[in-house]
Every structure is written in structure tokens, then in C-alpha cells.
Design an enzyme around this catalytic site. Structure first.
Site, PDB file in Angstrom:
ATOM      1  N   HIS A  70      -0.052  24.771  61.782  1.00  0.00           N
ATOM      2  CA  HIS A  70      -1.333  25.407  62.106  1.00  0.00           C
ATOM      3  C   HIS A  70      -1.127  26.564  63.087  1.00  0.00           C
ATOM      4  CE1 HIS A  70      -4.852  23.281  60.424  1.00  0.00           C
ATOM      5  NE2 HIS A  70      -3.956  22.344  60.187  1.00  0.00           N
ATOM      6  N   ALA A 112       4.556  18.319  63.443  1.00  0.00           N
ATOM      7  CA  ALA A 112       4.936  19.336  62.450  1.00  0.00           C
ATOM      8  C   ALA A 112       3.694  20.015  61.882  1.00  0.00           C
ATOM      9  CB  ALA A 112       5.753  18.696  61.328  1.00  0.00           C
ATOM     10  N   HIS A 113       2.652  19.240  61.643  1.00  0.00           N
ATOM     11  CA  HIS A 113       1.393  19.793  61.142  1.00  0.00           C
ATOM     12  C   HIS A 113       0.787  20.747  62.176  1.00  0.00           C
ATOM     13  CE1 HIS A 113      -2.232  19.919  58.736  1.00  0.00           C
ATOM     14  NE2 HIS A 113      -2.968  19.509  59.759  1.00  0.00           N
ATOM     15  N   ALA A 114       0.855  20.374  63.439  1.00  0.00           N
ATOM     16  CA  ALA A 114       0.339  21.229  64.515  1.00  0.00           C
ATOM     17  C   ALA A 114       1.115  22.544  64.573  1.00  0.00           C
ATOM     18  CB  ALA A 114       0.419  20.505  65.851  1.00  0.00           C
ATOM     19  N   LEU A 120       5.104  13.784  61.892  1.00  0.00           N
ATOM     20  CA  LEU A 120       4.372  14.619  60.954  1.00  0.00           C
ATOM     21  C   LEU A 120       3.214  15.335  61.641  1.00  0.00           C
ATOM     22  CD1 LEU A 120       4.099  15.582  58.064  1.00  0.00           C
ATOM     23  CD2 LEU A 120       2.753  13.537  57.576  1.00  0.00           C
TER      24      LEU A 120
END
Length: 115
Positions: free
Chosen positions: A86, A81-83, A78
């Protein structure tokens, strides 16, 4: 031990991407605010700074992709994926900021003189 090291490297890379992409996005919005005040020199500086941060984030992102393509086992996770989210949002912000700065520049020219 290698598995833990790789997981930690992925976490560190993800956090670096998030930080650099966030800085790029902030600079892109600062460029819009400068252009809104018809400060096109300042807007250009902010766009250049946004590009520098985005390039740094892109290098880290590419390193992750190269390790995976080279056979390094990655869990994605996660945080990665979050990076990536962004990074994609920062890229979009930069592209839109460039367009908005151009619109303000054209508006300034129609209001009587090139700013």
C-alpha cells in the site's frame, strides 16, 4: 509476553501504514480530478495533504525498520507485506499525480491563459 507485544505492535503499525497510505493515494487521485477541472489550487492542496499522509506512513514504516535493524525479532508477515505494498502504491500515485497535474496545467496554458 514480549513476543506477543511485538507481534501486536507490528500489526498495529501495519494497519496504520495501510490507513495512511490509502489516504495519501486517495488525495493523489483527488488532485488529478481537481487538475482535470483546471482547479490547480485545489490540486495543490490535495497533493500537500497526500504528502502529509505519506510522511506519517513513512514514519511508521521507518519505526518498523529501525526495530528490526536494532535486533527486534520480527516475523514480517503478510500484513506487513500488504502494508508495504500500500505504501509503495501510494508513493507511485503521488508521483504520477504530480506529473499529471503538470500536464493539465500546461494544457490549460495552451488553451488560453494561465489557470
Amino acid at each position: 509476553m514480549d513476543e506477543i507485544d511485538e507481534t501486536e505492535r507490528q500489526r498495529e503499525a501495519a494497519m496504520e501504514i495501510i490507513a495512511k497510505a490509502g489516504a495519501a493515494r486517495s488525495c493523489a487521485f483527488a488532485a488529478i480530478h481537481r487538475a482535470k477541472a483546471f482547479d490547480f489550487g485545489g490540486a495543490a492542496e490535495q497533493l500537500d495533504e497526500a504528502e502529509r499522509y505519506a510522511t506519517e506512513a513513512h514514519k511508521v514504516h521507518t519505526e518498523l525498520l529501525v526495530r528490526e535493524a536494532g535486533g527486534q525479532q520480527t516475523d514480517g508477515g503478510l500484513l506487513v507485506a500488504h502494508a508495504q505494498d500500500h505504501f509503495m502504491m501510494a508513493t507511485l500515485a503521488q508521483e504520477l499525480a504530480e506529473e499529471i497535474v503538470d500536464v493539465y496545467r500546461a494544457l490549460g496554458e495552451t488553451k488560453g491563459g494561465s489557470q
